[in-house]
Design a protein around this motif. Structure first.
Motif, PDB file in Angstrom:
ATOM      1  N   PHE A 156      14.857   3.704   1.117  1.00 54.08           N
ATOM      2  CA  PHE A 156      16.046   5.093   1.128  1.00 54.08           C
ATOM      3  C   PHE A 156      16.613   4.866  -0.223  1.00 54.08           C
ATOM      4  N   PHE A 157      16.828   3.864  -0.805  1.00 59.13           N
ATOM      5  CA  PHE A 157      17.704   3.776  -2.087  1.00 59.13           C
ATOM      6  C   PHE A 157      16.751   4.436  -3.367  1.00 59.13           C
ATOM      7  N   LYS A 158      15.580   4.135  -3.073  1.00 62.36           N
ATOM      8  CA  LYS A 158      14.641   4.927  -3.846  1.00 62.36           C
ATOM      9  C   LYS A 158      14.635   6.358  -4.009  1.00 62.36           C
ATOM     10  N   GLU A 159      14.914   6.785  -2.709  1.00 65.50           N
ATOM     11  CA  GLU A 159      14.819   8.188  -2.388  1.00 65.50           C
ATOM     12  C   GLU A 159      16.122   8.737  -2.911  1.00 65.50           C
ATOM     13  N   LEU A 160      16.999   8.175  -2.673  1.00 60.53           N
ATOM     14  CA  LEU A 160      18.518   8.260  -3.161  1.00 60.53           C
ATOM     15  C   LEU A 160      18.723   8.530  -4.779  1.00 60.53           C
ATOM     16  N   LEU A 161      17.873   7.673  -5.214  1.00 69.25           N
ATOM     17  CA  LEU A 161      17.967   7.688  -6.731  1.00 69.25           C
ATOM     18  C   LEU A 161      17.101   8.721  -7.350  1.00 69.25           C
ATOM     19  N   VAL A 162      15.949   9.043  -6.880  1.00 68.22           N
ATOM     20  CA  VAL A 162      15.096  10.230  -7.419  1.00 68.22           C
ATOM     21  C   VAL A 162      15.880  11.341  -7.136  1.00 68.22           C
ATOM     22  N   ALA A 163      16.736  11.404  -6.026  1.00 67.47           N
ATOM     23  CA  ALA A 163      17.463  12.699  -5.751  1.00 67.47           C
ATOM     24  C   ALA A 163      18.507  12.982  -6.864  1.00 67.47           C
ATOM     25  N   ASN A 164      19.140  11.804  -6.847  1.00 67.75           N
ATOM     26  CA  ASN A 164      20.499  12.032  -7.869  1.00 67.75           C
ATOM     27  C   ASN A 164      19.926  12.425  -9.309  1.00 67.75           C
ATOM     28  N   LEU A 165      18.686  11.809  -9.633  1.00 67.94           N
ATOM     29  CA  LEU A 165      18.000  11.997 -10.972  1.00 67.94           C
ATOM     30  C   LEU A 165      17.844  13.383 -11.283  1.00 67.94           C
ATOM     31  N   LYS A 166      16.895  13.957 -10.052  1.00 72.86           N
ATOM     32  CA  LYS A 166      16.800  15.171 -10.136  1.00 72.86           C
ATOM     33  C   LYS A 166      17.719  16.343 -10.163  1.00 72.86           C
ATOM     34  N   SER A 206      12.950  11.213  19.459  1.00 77.37           N
ATOM     35  CA  SER A 206      13.108  11.381  20.664  1.00 77.37           C
ATOM     36  C   SER A 206      14.447  10.904  21.008  1.00 77.37           C
ATOM     37  N   SER A 207      15.002   9.831  20.916  1.00 76.04           N
ATOM     38  CA  SER A 207      16.312   9.346  21.416  1.00 76.04           C
ATOM     39  C   SER A 207      17.418  10.173  20.419  1.00 76.04           C
ATOM     40  N   ASP A 208      18.687  10.058  21.010  1.00 80.48           N
ATOM     41  CA  ASP A 208      19.825  10.543  20.153  1.00 80.48           C
ATOM     42  C   ASP A 208      20.314   9.714  18.942  1.00 80.48           C
ATOM     43  N   PHE A 209      20.074   8.416  18.848  1.00 77.82           N
ATOM     44  CA  PHE A 209      20.004   7.559  18.004  1.00 77.82           C
ATOM     45  C   PHE A 209      19.376   7.731  16.963  1.00 77.82           C
ATOM     46  N   GLU A 210      18.010   8.164  17.128  1.00 79.96           N
ATOM     47  CA  GLU A 210      17.138   8.349  16.095  1.00 79.96           C
ATOM     48  C   GLU A 210      17.263   9.544  15.431  1.00 79.96           C
ATOM     49  N   ILE A 211      17.707  10.535  16.225  1.00 77.26           N
ATOM     50  CA  ILE A 211      17.657  11.959  15.633  1.00 77.26           C
ATOM     51  C   ILE A 211      18.844  11.946  14.721  1.00 77.26           C
ATOM     52  N   ALA A 212      20.100  11.149  15.202  1.00 76.29           N
ATOM     53  CA  ALA A 212      21.402  11.105  14.404  1.00 76.29           C
ATOM     54  C   ALA A 212      21.199  10.285  13.161  1.00 76.29           C
ATOM     55  N   VAL A 213      20.527   9.298  13.243  1.00 69.92           N
ATOM     56  CA  VAL A 213      20.202   8.249  12.071  1.00 69.92           C
ATOM     57  C   VAL A 213      19.510   9.052  10.861  1.00 69.92           C
ATOM     58  N   LEU A 214      18.369   9.973  11.395  1.00 67.14           N
ATOM     59  CA  LEU A 214      17.436  10.798  10.459  1.00 67.14           C
ATOM     60  C   LEU A 214      18.336  12.021   9.965  1.00 67.14           C
ATOM     61  N   ALA A 215      19.206  12.571  10.536  1.00 68.37           N
ATOM     62  CA  ALA A 215      19.825  13.688  10.148  1.00 68.37           C
ATOM     63  C   ALA A 215      21.026  13.125   9.197  1.00 68.37           C
ATOM     64  N   ASN A 216      21.611  12.081   9.637  1.00 67.78           N
ATOM     65  CA  ASN A 216      23.013  11.450   8.696  1.00 67.78           C
ATOM     66  C   ASN A 216      22.284  11.089   7.449  1.00 67.78           C
ATOM     67  N   LEU A 217      20.986  10.460   7.445  1.00 69.13           N
ATOM     68  CA  LEU A 217      20.207   9.880   6.075  1.00 69.13           C
ATOM     69  C   LEU A 217      20.025  11.243   5.113  1.00 69.13           C
ATOM     70  N   ILE A 218      19.430  12.039   6.008  1.00 71.44           N
ATOM     71  CA  ILE A 218      19.103  13.530   5.045  1.00 71.44           C
ATOM     72  C   ILE A 218      20.234  13.967   4.395  1.00 71.44           C
ATOM     73  N   GLY A 219      21.172  13.904   5.226  1.00 69.75           N
ATOM     74  CA  GLY A 219      22.739  14.485   4.479  1.00 69.75           C
ATOM     75  C   GLY A 219      23.053  13.810   3.445  1.00 69.75           C
ATOM     76  N   LEU A 220      22.938  12.323   3.577  1.00 70.34           N
ATOM     77  CA  LEU A 220      23.361  11.448   2.464  1.00 70.34           C
ATOM     78  C   LEU A 220      22.683  11.830   1.172  1.00 70.34           C
ATOM     79  N   THR A 221      21.549  12.143   1.203  1.00 71.89           N
ATOM     80  CA  THR A 221      20.587  12.359   0.036  1.00 71.89           C
ATOM     81  C   THR A 221      20.939  13.563  -0.762  1.00 71.89           C
TER      82      THR A 221
END
Length: 165
Positions: free
Chosen positions: A69-79, A103-118
């Motif tokens: 995740f931190f690698k993806e975050l760094l690449v997105a910031n550099l881009k 399928s679970s609410d937790f998994e979907i929420a974590v995915l959505a929030n991490l996508i939003g953080l990038t």
């Protein structure tokens, strides 16, 4: 995950007490505190093999996920920084309908929030049946929406599902 928090609290308390007592064995600075914390956490992790084997397997996956995740975050910031500093406009804003394996609410929420953080991506909505996540992205790889979907599914979603299952 509860055990990770307990071990982290124990390691943090040990580091705090050792620096509060000023034992004189180690220099008193932040790098030493982090190193001592990681050593104690590693030792607690090794002992967990005796009583909780899933934790023994999942902690390396957690560190792998954090590194990814931190690698993806760094690449997105550099881009984004490169696009701002150069005169050419490279953005290709698009809304994607990402089919979910989570399928679970937790998994979907974590995915959505991490996508939003990038930077450059934002979760918009989840379909009522929780099978599709709508994602807005600023950069589309070679104008190929399927490639971007696979990048998210094979990267972030797969790593999240490895941790939660």
């Amino acid at each position: 995950m509860k055990l990770l928090f307990i071990h982290s609290a124990l390691a943090g308390a040990l580091v705090y007490v050792s620096f509060k007592q000023k034992l004189g064995l180690l220099p008193y600075n932040a790098a030493t505190a982090v190193l001592l914390f990681l050593v104690v956490l590693f030792l607690l992790w090794l002992t967990s093999y005796l009583y909780r084997r899933t934790y023994f397997i999942k902690l390396p996956k957690l560190f792998s996920f954090l590194f990814f995740f931190f690698k993806e975050l760094l690449v997105a910031n550099l881009k984004i920084a490169y696009d701002i500093l150069t005169p050419h406009y490279r953005m290709r804003p698009t809304v994607l309908a990402l089919p979910l394996e989570a399928s679970s609410d937790f998994e979907i929420a974590v995915l959505a929030n991490l996508i939003g953080l990038t930077p450059g991506t934002l979760s918009i909505d989840v379909s009522p049946d929780r099978r599709i996540l709508y994602v807005h992205t600023l950069y589309l790889f070679n104008d190929d929406a399927e490639q971007m979907k696979q990048h998210i599914k094979n990267g972030l979603e797969r790593k999240i599902l490895e941790l939660t299952t």
